[in-house]
Design an enzyme around this catalytic site. Structure first.
Site: not given
Length: 632
Positions: A239, A355, A386
């Site tokens: 991320s 995601d 995710h």
């Protein structure tokens, strides 16, 4: 033939003219002489030194590196080349190092795996009152959001994080962690994609190569040198932590040899906007870049007032444009696709096709650009949500090749790895590339009846006319997809599939529509029908897309819609690779406000669709012939 080998790695570089056989022979000779000398003098056996071990092209755990109680842990502050907090001094970032004891006791030099993050020192609140309220009309100035409570300032030393230490240190790596500018003990301001987020990790890589200065303290202090590092550095993270390796690579810094970004945000515009539309990341309704700033603003409390005014208020809120959603210079400066000129770092990317937080386009757009540049690249996809790294063996091969220099043939591996719908995440299927080389766009045309169930055909049916939908943000996408009839959406479906159909790539919608108001949300779902209550993430939604009809001409300039006037434009849905099984139908669902992603205007906006000028282009492996075969 030697099919499996174990290579013991020396901390000293061998000249290229030495072949593996010569190196092995030389090593045996040296060991034999040393052993004979030791026996002659002491009659005691020599103790073998701990060095990295490789097997089948991968670094293996080394017993001498595997005792956490013996690891050396320390922290320092690396001086950068910027002053982002306006105090007239170059900012220093807080760095934490974990390394095997042999890097001191035996003078062993090892490569480093480096993780940097804005999250290591605490984060802010996710309560909705501190986010933007999405409930207002399009084009209106949004209501003010609440001030997020300040993040408590942590002065903990030396540790920042140990998330990757147990995995990599026993395999012959030094682990390095740092806090992003303006977070924790790192000086500067958080910028969420500003230049300092690329230059901070660059400084750390420079320090690991002896080109930047490290100190024992944030101000003053004694010099600290990374004499135990070979200078070869790899980066990874998920991320935001996966974004920063890409940011560092855009600087072209020497010594950054390989990165593995997992679910990286490669463009803040694409994270908070979609084709001109204000669109929030999945699960974080009302978030925008200034909210993210508050969420990571854990740095020196004495510098926060300056950073808040200069970065959050002037730069972000002054330029992010929550009214039109246009792409502008502010967003362009936070789009890493625009900064690849000096990028040369071999990159193994990872992302999930479902995601809906950091959407798959983020990795796909960078991967495609790196291929065009000739940068060694591979990409791993899975079907989940995710996050989610590649299989460990794949990462191990990548770092072993580029950080330890072991010729394991990773350059010849398949370029694309995709976890199929029913497979385990550590069992991806190899493909020559992504999208699948045999995929091509197939145009499907709309047949009337969309308030119930219209049709999708390979050939255009003349005089299908116009159909309408009425916006109602109170209706969820799932409710619209399962409704047998609805005035709030238009649905067009293929015949039932008699065979599996493989989609690979990016679908594109070309649409002609009119609105009865100057602004309207436009949302599109591609769904697999029948839509069920299944918990499997791949069973219902194939992919999605959103767009602002006001940006029908340009992403950088919107114009109010003339009520009743038709506009034609095209936009991409999110990339995907999915096998739709026999027995299903593919449905194109067009609606207005998407409750989980868009703003929430009052219900009632009417959109009129021109069926004769609208089509969906699907990336189908095998092209038109495959679609015909699967729909016989």
């Amino acid at each position: 033939m030697i099919t499996r080998e174990i290579i013991r790695y020396s901390a000293h570089k061998m000249p290229k003219r030495f072949s593996p056989v010569r190196i092995c022979a030389l090593g045996l000779a040296i060991v034999s002489i040393a052993s004979f000398s030791a026996i002659a003098q002491t009659d005691a056996p020599t103790q073998e030194k701990s060095v990295p071990i490789f097997k089948d092209g991968q670094a293996q755990p080394v017993p001498g590196f595997s005792k956490p109680s013996e690891w050396i842990r320390h922290d320092l502050f690396v001086e950068t080349e910027f002053d982002s907090d306006g105090d007239g001094k170059l900012d220093r970032v807080h760095v934490y190092v974990v390394r095997p004891k042999q890097t001191d006791s035996e003078g062993l030099k090892l490569p480093a795996i480096y993780v940097t993050s804005p999250y290591f020192s605490g984060v802010g609140s996710t309560r909705s009152e501190y986010f933007w309220n999405p409930q207002h009309e399009l084009g209106e100035t949004p209501p003010e959001r609440g001030e997020m409570p300040a993040i408590p300032h942590s002065k903990a030393r030396p540790g920042l994080n140990d998330s990757h230490t147990d995995q990599w240190l026993p395999r012959g790596y030094i682990l390095v962690y740092s806090a992003s500018p303006g977070t924790g003990l790192s000086q500067g301001c958080p910028t969420c994609g500003g230049d300092n987020e690329a230059l901070a990790p660059k400084a750390v890589v420079d320090w690991l190569n002896g080109r930047a200065r490290g100190y024992t303290e944030a101000d003053g202090g004694e010099l600290v040198e990374a004499t135990w590092c070979t200078g070869k550095v790899g980066m990874t993270g998920t991320s935001y932590n996966g974004t920063l390796p890409i940011a560092a690579a855009t600087t072209g810094v020497e010594g950054l040899e390989a990165i593995i970004p997992i679910a990286p945000n490669t463009s803040y515009y694409h994270y908070y906007r979609s084709h001109g539309l204000i669109r929030h990341p999945g699960g974080y309704m009302g978030e925008d870049i200034d909210v993210l700033y508050d969420f990571i603003n854990s740095g020196d409390p004495d510098k926060r007032a300056y950073c808040n005014e200069e970065i959050r208020t002037k730069e972000m809120q002054g330029n992010f444009d929550r009214i039109t959603g246009d792409y502008n210079e502010f967003w362009a400066g936070r789009d890493y696709l625009n900064k690849l000129a000096d990028y040369r770092t071999p990159t193994l990317m990872a992302h999930a096709f479902n995601d809906w937080n950091v959407m798959p386009e983020h990795s796909v757009r960078i991967y495609q650009a790196l291929k065009e540049k000739g940068v060694p690249s591979q990409i791993f996809f899975h079907q989940g949500g995710h996050g989610g790294p590649p299989p460990f063996d794949m990462m191990n091969r990548w770092f072993t090749r580029y950080l330890h220099g072991v010729e394991n043939g990773v350059e010849e591996d398949p370029k694309s790895w995709i976890v199929r719908e029913s497979d385990r995440q550590d069992q991806p299927t190899a493909y020559p590339d992504y999208p699948h080389p045999d995929a091509s766009l197939v145009s499907l045309y709309l047949g009337k009846g969309g308030n119930e169930s219209g049709t999708l055909h390979l050939t255009s049916q003349p005089d299908q006319g116009q159909e309408k939908l009425i916006d109602d943000v109170n209706q969820s996408g799932a409710a619209l997809a399962t409704a047998s009839e609805s005035a709030n959406r238009l649905l067009y479906v293929t015949p039932g599939l008699t065979g599996d159909l493989h989609l690979s790539g990016t679908a594109q919608l070309t649409i002609r529509l009119a609105s009865d108001k100057p602004a309207a949300n436009l949302s599109v779902w591609l769904v697999s029908l029948p839509y069920t209550r299944s918990r499997r993430i791949t069973d219902n939604i194939i992919t999605r897309g959103w767009a602002d009809p006001q940006n029908h001409k340009s992403l950088t300039e919107s114009e109010p819609l003339v009520p009743g006037q038709f506009y034609e434009f095209s936009f991409d849905l999110q990339p995907d690779d999915q096998v739709i099984p026999a027995g299903q139908r593919i449905g194109l669902m067009i609606f207005s406000s998407d409750r989980d992603f868009t703003l929430w205007p009052a219900p009632g906006t009417e959109l009129t669709l021109d069926l004769d000028a609208t089509r969906i282009d699907l990336p189908i492996v095998g092209g038109r012939a495959a679609f015909e075969k699967a729909t016989k």
